[in-house]
Write an enzyme that holds these catalytic residues in place. Structure first.
Site, short mmCIF file in Angstrom:
data_model
loop_
_atom_site.label_atom_id
_atom_site.label_comp_id
_atom_site.label_asym_id
_atom_site.label_seq_id
_atom_site.Cartn_x
_atom_site.Cartn_y
_atom_site.Cartn_z
N HIS A 72 0.85 -1.20 0.00
CA HIS A 72 0.00 0.00 0.00
C HIS A 72 0.87 1.24 0.00
CE1 HIS A 72 -3.97 -1.92 1.67
NE2 HIS A 72 -3.58 -2.44 0.53
N TYR A 201 -9.38 5.54 7.02
CA TYR A 201 -9.55 5.92 8.43
C TYR A 201 -10.58 7.04 8.44
CZ TYR A 201 -5.26 3.45 9.90
OH TYR A 201 -4.31 2.50 10.17
N PRO A 292 -4.67 0.24 18.58
CA PRO A 292 -4.37 -0.18 17.20
C PRO A 292 -4.47 0.90 16.12
CG PRO A 292 -6.54 -0.92 17.88
CD PRO A 292 -5.89 -0.32 19.09
N LYS A 296 0.75 0.02 15.07
CA LYS A 296 2.12 -0.06 15.57
C LYS A 296 2.42 -1.30 16.41
CE LYS A 296 4.00 3.34 13.69
NZ LYS A 296 4.06 2.65 12.39
N TYR A 382 3.79 6.51 10.37
CA TYR A 382 2.92 5.38 10.00
C TYR A 382 3.75 4.30 9.30
CZ TYR A 382 -1.34 2.91 8.58
OH TYR A 382 -2.34 1.98 8.42
C1 PHB Z 1 -5.91 -4.28 10.52
O1 PHB Z 1 -5.79 -4.52 9.30
O2 PHB Z 1 -6.30 -5.15 11.32
C2 PHB Z 1 -5.54 -2.92 11.03
C3 PHB Z 1 -5.04 -2.00 10.15
C4 PHB Z 1 -4.70 -0.73 10.60
C5 PHB Z 1 -4.88 -0.40 11.92
C6 PHB Z 1 -5.36 -1.36 12.80
C7 PHB Z 1 -5.69 -2.63 12.35
O3 PHB Z 1 -4.56 0.83 12.34
#
Ligand code: PHB
Ligand code: APR
Length: 388
Positions: A72, A201, A292, A296, A382
């Site tokens: 990505h 997000y 989450p 990280k 990130y």
């Molecule tokens: C996930 O794919 O489970 C995932 C991705 C990004 C995040 C948290 C979980 O910030």
């Protein structure tokens, strides 16, 4: 039984440390109190920093990741009426990969067992001894019920937040910091093709939502919920309609499908220092927990063991203790950076219902999606600071 490094915990931290040490010709035994099936089936996060991908590849366990993982080049940040893309390579020259932690653990276990190296599953009564000597021991009861003693040069506590290792730190030496957030994540896995090419997000007055993925046919999605919510009160229809509501944007449609897994995860930040006591070295969730939102958790565990492997190789192969003596401070520098970033992402994206706070969050989102400097800062954190 005797080994150089006794590793407690067959999560990503313990398994990757064992793999990296094996590459250096250093012997270890991994002790795990759950079964292989349980450890391999545990659903966790799924975004890998570039540095994590490079290290897994160096360690010889990157083949399936490169074949099945999804690279990505950014994420979308959304607020009502706006969905903006952050171009990571353009901003900081790095990308991330979508590849489940479950798959990383499976690749590491397969590689270890294929090489004839030891993982003791389904053990119990794990107890650490003589950590302030150069002959620490771990006693435990093996799967067959027999008491065992593992003599080591070093013990690596990779046994997660609830494991015994961190509790071996003398209370007068230990410092902890914690923050519990007033929300949780309801997460689902669904057998439906992702409705987006990269993660979304979304800030929404009714609560945060995240569209992630595991493969071209499996989606992973999350909803901000009250931490006291029960799964029973969330039917599949209610989950999908709330996800569509919070992720709505112009005429974009969220594709729905069969939900195969669901869970509610509390949100917490936790740091414990030091990450070393005598011949005990902590790594991963045994020493720190991040919410989450910044993706990280896994990557921080990987960064810890990258540092720890260097330190143990110098100590055990060259009798040089500088890196081992510096391990805790070096690891904690990165831990606090990731802890701050995860707190910042969580604070920016989760609705608290407070009107003033909402305006601050929307201003932050406008800023981070319009200022190259602010966007670069997010992208750097990130995608992860280089491991070396
Ligand atoms: C996930 O794919 O489970 C995932 C991705 C990004 C995040 C948290 C979980 O910030
Ligand atoms: N004896 C042996 N093994 C134990 C014991 C014990 N007493 N207690 C816990 N364990 C095992 C757990 O069963 C688990 O498999 O230690 C392992 C710790 O693994 P994780 O919790 O996955 O922690 P870590 O390897 O540090 O990985 C951190 O996992 O939770 C996610 O978000 C987190 O992504 C991050 C990653």
């Amino acid at each position: 039984m005797r080994t150089q490094v006794g590793i407690i915990g067959a999560g990503p931290a313990g398994l990757l440390l064992a793999q990296l040490l094996a590459v250096r010709g250093i012997d270890s035994v991994v002790l795990e109190n759950r079964s292989r099936d349980y450890v391999q089936a545990r659903i966790r996060a799924g975004i890998l920093e570039q540095g994590t991908v490079d290290l897994l590849t160096e360690a010889g366990v990157g083949e399936r990741l490169h074949r099945e993982g999804l690279r990505h080049d950014g994420i979308y940040l959304q607020r009502p009426g706006h969905r903006e893309h952050l171009d990571f390579p353009g901003l900081c020259g790095r990308s991330v990969w979508a590849y489940g932690q479950t798959q990383v653990v499976k690749d590491l276990i397969d590689a270890r067992l294929a090489a004839g190296q030891r993982i003791e599953f389904e053990i119990s009564d794990t107890t650490l001894h003589d950590l302030d000597t150069d002959r620490p021991r771990v006693t435990y009861t093996d799967r067959a019920g027999f008491p065992q003693v593992l003599e080591c040069d070093v013990v690596a506590g990779c046994d997660g937040y609830h494991g015994p290792s961190r509790r071996m730190l003398p209370p007068d030496l230990q410092q902890t910091w914690a923050r519990d957030y007033p929300f949780a994540w309801l997460g689902i896995l669904a057998d439906v093709a992702p409705s987006t090419d990269e993660l979304i997000y979304a800030w929404h007055p009714d609560g945060f939502a995240l569209h992630s993925m595991r493969s071209p046919s499996v989606s992973r999605l999350y909803l901000q919920v009250d931490p006291h919510e029960s799964l029973e009160s969330w039917s599949d229809d209610r989950i999908w309609s709330e996800l569509s509501h919070r992720l709505a944007f112009e005429d974009w449609q969220l594709q729905t499908g069969p939900i195969t897994e669901r869970s509610i995860t509390p949100m917490r930040s936790f740091v414990s220092a030091p990450m070393r006591h005598g011949r005990l070295f902590l790594a991963g969730d045994a020493a720190h927990i991040v919410p989450p939102t910044g993706a990280k958790g896994l990557n921080l565990a990987v960064a810890d063991v990258a540092l720890l492997c260097e330190a143990l190789a110098a100590l055990l192969l060259h009798r040089r203790s500088e890196l081992a003596d510096a391990y805790s401070d070096a690891a904690l520098r990165r831990v606090w950076r990731a802890t701050h970033f995860s707190w910042w992402m969580t604070s920016m994206l989760h609705s608290t219902g407070d009107p003033f706070e909402s305006q601050l969050q929307l201003s932050q989102l406008r800023y981070v999606t319009s200022s190259p400097a602010a966007a670069q800062s997010l992208a750097e954190n990130y995608t992860g600071m280089p491991l070396h």
